[in-house]
Design a protein around this motif. Structure first.
Motif, PDB file in Angstrom:
ATOM      1  N   GLU A  83      24.099   2.113  95.488  1.00 23.58           N
ATOM      2  CA  GLU A  83      24.557   3.468  95.812  1.00 23.58           C
ATOM      3  C   GLU A  83      25.738   3.861  94.944  1.00 23.58           C
ATOM      4  O   GLU A  83      25.794   4.980  94.433  1.00 23.58           O
ATOM      5  N   LYS A  84      26.677   2.937  94.776  1.00 23.22           N
ATOM      6  CA  LYS A  84      27.849   3.217  93.957  1.00 23.22           C
ATOM      7  C   LYS A  84      27.443   3.483  92.513  1.00 23.22           C
ATOM      8  O   LYS A  84      27.947   4.412  91.879  1.00 23.22           O
ATOM      9  N   SER A  85      26.515   2.696  91.987  1.00 26.50           N
ATOM     10  CA  SER A  85      26.041   2.918  90.624  1.00 26.50           C
ATOM     11  C   SER A  85      25.284   4.233  90.510  1.00 26.50           C
ATOM     12  O   SER A  85      25.382   4.930  89.503  1.00 26.50           O
ATOM     13  N   GLY A  86      24.530   4.592  91.535  1.00 28.54           N
ATOM     14  CA  GLY A  86      23.820   5.871  91.541  1.00 28.54           C
ATOM     15  C   GLY A  86      24.783   7.043  91.486  1.00 28.54           C
ATOM     16  O   GLY A  86      24.547   8.027  90.763  1.00 28.54           O
ATOM     17  N   ILE A  87      25.865   6.956  92.245  1.00 23.83           N
ATOM     18  CA  ILE A  87      26.893   8.003  92.228  1.00 23.83           C
ATOM     19  C   ILE A  87      27.526   8.087  90.843  1.00 23.83           C
ATOM     20  O   ILE A  87      27.736   9.172  90.305  1.00 23.83           O
ATOM     21  N   GLN A  88      27.795   6.929  90.259  1.00 20.24           N
ATOM     22  CA  GLN A  88      28.399   6.891  88.930  1.00 20.24           C
ATOM     23  C   GLN A  88      27.455   7.492  87.878  1.00 20.24           C
ATOM     24  O   GLN A  88      27.896   8.214  86.981  1.00 20.24           O
ATOM     25  N   VAL A  89      26.158   7.242  88.009  1.00 21.20           N
ATOM     26  CA  VAL A  89      25.175   7.812  87.077  1.00 21.20           C
ATOM     27  C   VAL A  89      25.186   9.335  87.185  1.00 21.20           C
ATOM     28  O   VAL A  89      25.179  10.041  86.166  1.00 21.20           O
ATOM     29  N   ARG A  90      25.215   9.856  88.402  1.00 20.44           N
ATOM     30  CA  ARG A  90      25.246  11.310  88.579  1.00 20.44           C
ATOM     31  C   ARG A  90      26.520  11.919  87.994  1.00 20.44           C
ATOM     32  O   ARG A  90      26.479  12.988  87.369  1.00 20.44           O
ATOM     33  N   GLU A  91      27.658  11.247  88.182  1.00 17.04           N
ATOM     34  CA  GLU A  91      28.910  11.734  87.610  1.00 17.04           C
ATOM     35  C   GLU A  91      28.852  11.735  86.086  1.00 17.04           C
ATOM     36  O   GLU A  91      29.300  12.684  85.432  1.00 17.04           O
ATOM     37  N   LEU A  92      28.310  10.661  85.510  1.00 17.48           N
ATOM     38  CA  LEU A  92      28.194  10.584  84.055  1.00 17.48           C
ATOM     39  C   LEU A  92      27.265  11.665  83.510  1.00 17.48           C
ATOM     40  O   LEU A  92      27.549  12.273  82.474  1.00 17.48           O
ATOM     41  N   GLU A  93      26.164  11.926  84.214  1.00 18.55           N
ATOM     42  CA  GLU A  93      25.240  12.970  83.779  1.00 18.55           C
ATOM     43  C   GLU A  93      25.913  14.340  83.806  1.00 18.55           C
ATOM     44  O   GLU A  93      25.703  15.155  82.905  1.00 18.55           O
ATOM     45  N   GLN A  94      26.740  14.580  84.819  1.00 18.81           N
ATOM     46  CA  GLN A  94      27.467  15.841  84.893  1.00 18.81           C
ATOM     47  C   GLN A  94      28.465  15.961  83.735  1.00 18.81           C
ATOM     48  O   GLN A  94      28.576  17.014  83.102  1.00 18.81           O
ATOM     49  N   GLU A  95      29.174  14.876  83.433  1.00 17.76           N
ATOM     50  CA  GLU A  95      30.120  14.889  82.319  1.00 17.76           C
ATOM     51  C   GLU A  95      29.399  15.100  80.991  1.00 17.76           C
ATOM     52  O   GLU A  95      29.896  15.836  80.123  1.00 17.76           O
ATOM     53  N   ILE A  96      28.238  14.483  80.828  1.00 16.40           N
ATOM     54  CA  ILE A  96      27.459  14.649  79.598  1.00 16.40           C
ATOM     55  C   ILE A  96      27.016  16.105  79.451  1.00 16.40           C
ATOM     56  O   ILE A  96      27.118  16.692  78.368  1.00 16.40           O
ATOM     57  N   ARG A  97      26.529  16.701  80.542  1.00 15.00           N
ATOM     58  CA  ARG A  97      26.129  18.110  80.495  1.00 15.00           C
ATOM     59  C   ARG A  97      27.304  19.010  80.118  1.00 15.00           C
ATOM     60  O   ARG A  97      27.157  19.954  79.332  1.00 15.00           O
ATOM     61  N   GLN A  98      28.479  18.718  80.667  1.00 17.43           N
ATOM     62  CA  GLN A  98      29.666  19.510  80.359  1.00 17.43           C
ATOM     63  C   GLN A  98      30.037  19.394  78.879  1.00 17.43           C
ATOM     64  O   GLN A  98      30.334  20.388  78.219  1.00 17.43           O
ATOM     65  N   LEU A  99      30.007  18.173  78.346  1.00 14.88           N
ATOM     66  CA  LEU A  99      30.343  17.966  76.937  1.00 14.88           C
ATOM     67  C   LEU A  99      29.313  18.633  76.024  1.00 14.88           C
ATOM     68  O   LEU A  99      29.674  19.221  74.994  1.00 14.88           O
ATOM     69  N   GLU A 100      28.039  18.562  76.382  1.00 17.25           N
ATOM     70  CA  GLU A 100      27.010  19.221  75.575  1.00 17.25           C
ATOM     71  C   GLU A 100      27.166  20.740  75.626  1.00 17.25           C
ATOM     72  O   GLU A 100      26.949  21.427  74.624  1.00 17.25           O
ATOM     73  N   TYR A 101      27.564  21.258  76.780  1.00 17.82           N
ATOM     74  CA  TYR A 101      27.827  22.692  76.900  1.00 17.82           C
ATOM     75  C   TYR A 101      28.997  23.088  75.987  1.00 17.82           C
ATOM     76  O   TYR A 101      28.926  24.103  75.289  1.00 17.82           O
ATOM     77  N   GLU A 102      30.060  22.276  75.980  1.00 14.17           N
ATOM     78  CA  GLU A 102      31.209  22.542  75.104  1.00 14.17           C
ATOM     79  C   GLU A 102      30.781  22.545  73.641  1.00 14.17           C
ATOM     80  O   GLU A 102      31.217  23.393  72.856  1.00 14.17           O
ATOM     81  N   ARG A 103      29.905  21.602  73.272  1.00 11.74           N
ATOM     82  CA  ARG A 103      29.436  21.526  71.883  1.00 11.74           C
ATOM     83  C   ARG A 103      28.611  22.765  71.532  1.00 11.74           C
ATOM     84  O   ARG A 103      28.767  23.345  70.466  1.00 11.74           O
ATOM     85  N   GLN A 104      27.747  23.205  72.456  1.00  6.28           N
ATOM     86  CA  GLN A 104      26.946  24.405  72.208  1.00  6.28           C
ATOM     87  C   GLN A 104      27.829  25.645  72.075  1.00  6.28           C
ATOM     88  O   GLN A 104      27.595  26.490  71.206  1.00  6.28           O
ATOM     89  N   MET A 105      28.830  25.768  72.932  1.00  7.26           N
ATOM     90  CA  MET A 105      29.730  26.916  72.860  1.00  7.26           C
ATOM     91  C   MET A 105      30.521  26.911  71.557  1.00  7.26           C
ATOM     92  O   MET A 105      30.741  27.962  70.951  1.00  7.26           O
ATOM     93  N   LYS A 106      30.927  25.732  71.124  1.00  4.11           N
ATOM     94  CA  LYS A 106      31.665  25.617  69.874  1.00  4.11           C
ATOM     95  C   LYS A 106      30.788  26.047  68.702  1.00  4.11           C
ATOM     96  O   LYS A 106      31.223  26.781  67.824  1.00  4.11           O
ATOM     97  N   GLN A 107      29.520  25.621  68.695  1.00  2.00           N
ATOM     98  CA  GLN A 107      28.598  26.000  67.627  1.00  2.00           C
ATOM     99  C   GLN A 107      28.266  27.485  67.694  1.00  2.00           C
ATOM    100  O   GLN A 107      28.124  28.139  66.672  1.00  2.00           O
ATOM    101  N   LYS A 108      28.165  28.040  68.902  1.00  2.00           N
ATOM    102  CA  LYS A 108      27.864  29.460  69.058  1.00  2.00           C
ATOM    103  C   LYS A 108      29.026  30.306  68.547  1.00  2.00           C
ATOM    104  O   LYS A 108      28.819  31.340  67.918  1.00  2.00           O
ATOM    105  N   ASN A 109      30.249  29.874  68.791  1.00  2.00           N
ATOM    106  CA  ASN A 109      31.418  30.612  68.348  1.00  2.00           C
ATOM    107  C   ASN A 109      31.604  30.575  66.836  1.00  2.00           C
ATOM    108  O   ASN A 109      32.232  31.444  66.266  1.00  2.00           O
ATOM    109  N   ILE A 110      31.053  29.574  66.189  1.00  2.00           N
ATOM    110  CA  ILE A 110      31.160  29.473  64.721  1.00  2.00           C
ATOM    111  C   ILE A 110      30.381  30.597  64.073  1.00  2.00           C
ATOM    112  O   ILE A 110      30.783  31.151  63.069  1.00  2.00           O
ATOM    113  N   GLY A 111      29.252  30.949  64.653  1.00  2.60           N
ATOM    114  CA  GLY A 111      28.396  31.969  64.068  1.00  2.60           C
ATOM    115  C   GLY A 111      28.994  33.370  64.089  1.00  2.60           C
ATOM    116  O   GLY A 111      28.518  34.265  63.423  1.00  2.60           O
ATOM    117  N   LYS A 112      30.028  33.586  64.866  1.00  2.82           N
ATOM    118  CA  LYS A 112      30.614  34.925  64.985  1.00  2.82           C
ATOM    119  C   LYS A 112      31.590  35.206  63.877  1.00  2.82           C
ATOM    120  O   LYS A 112      32.158  34.409  63.280  1.00  2.82           O
TER     121      LYS A 112
END
Length: 112
Positions: A83-112
């Motif tokens: 259970e503890k590892s499952g919670i940690q996996v979900r937290e890591l997936e959320q952090e990964i999604r956040q970092l990928e979102y930051e990368r996409q926003m950074k790339q989107k802002n370059i085009g402007k």
């Protein structure tokens, strides 16, 4: 329009480097006009810091998933650890999604 060096990473991302040359619009010593143009581009074979963070979190997530799979193969006795590892996996997936979102926003802002 002052000139700066540029660092281009293997992942395609880039970052501003050191100041290279002053333009004719700014006459005061030590001041820049605020407009940045590329003087030289330095290709770097490493990934940017954001991509490195994503890669590290993906490795940690995969390690936790392998650990959960191993515990299940061994009979699933360690319920609390699973259970503890499952919670940690979900937290890591959320952090990964956040970092990928930051990368996409950074790339989107370059085009402007």
């Amino acid at each position: 329009m002052c000139f700066y060096n540029q660092k281009k990473f293997a992942c395609g991302d880039w970052a501003w480097g050191n100041f290279a040359a002053r333009c004719n619009h700014e006459y005061r010593m030590g001041e820049t006009c605020g407009m940045k143009l590329v003087h030289n581009t330095e290709n770097i074979q490493a990934q940017c810091k954001l991509c490195e963070k994503i890669e590290i979190k993906c490795r940690r997530r995969n390690a936790e998933l392998e650990r959960i799979a191993r515990w299940r193969r061994e009979g699933g006795v360690m319920k609390a650890s699973m259970e503890k590892s499952g919670i940690q996996v979900r937290e890591l997936e959320q952090e990964i999604r956040q970092l990928e979102y930051e990368r996409q926003m950074k790339q989107k802002n370059i085009g402007k």
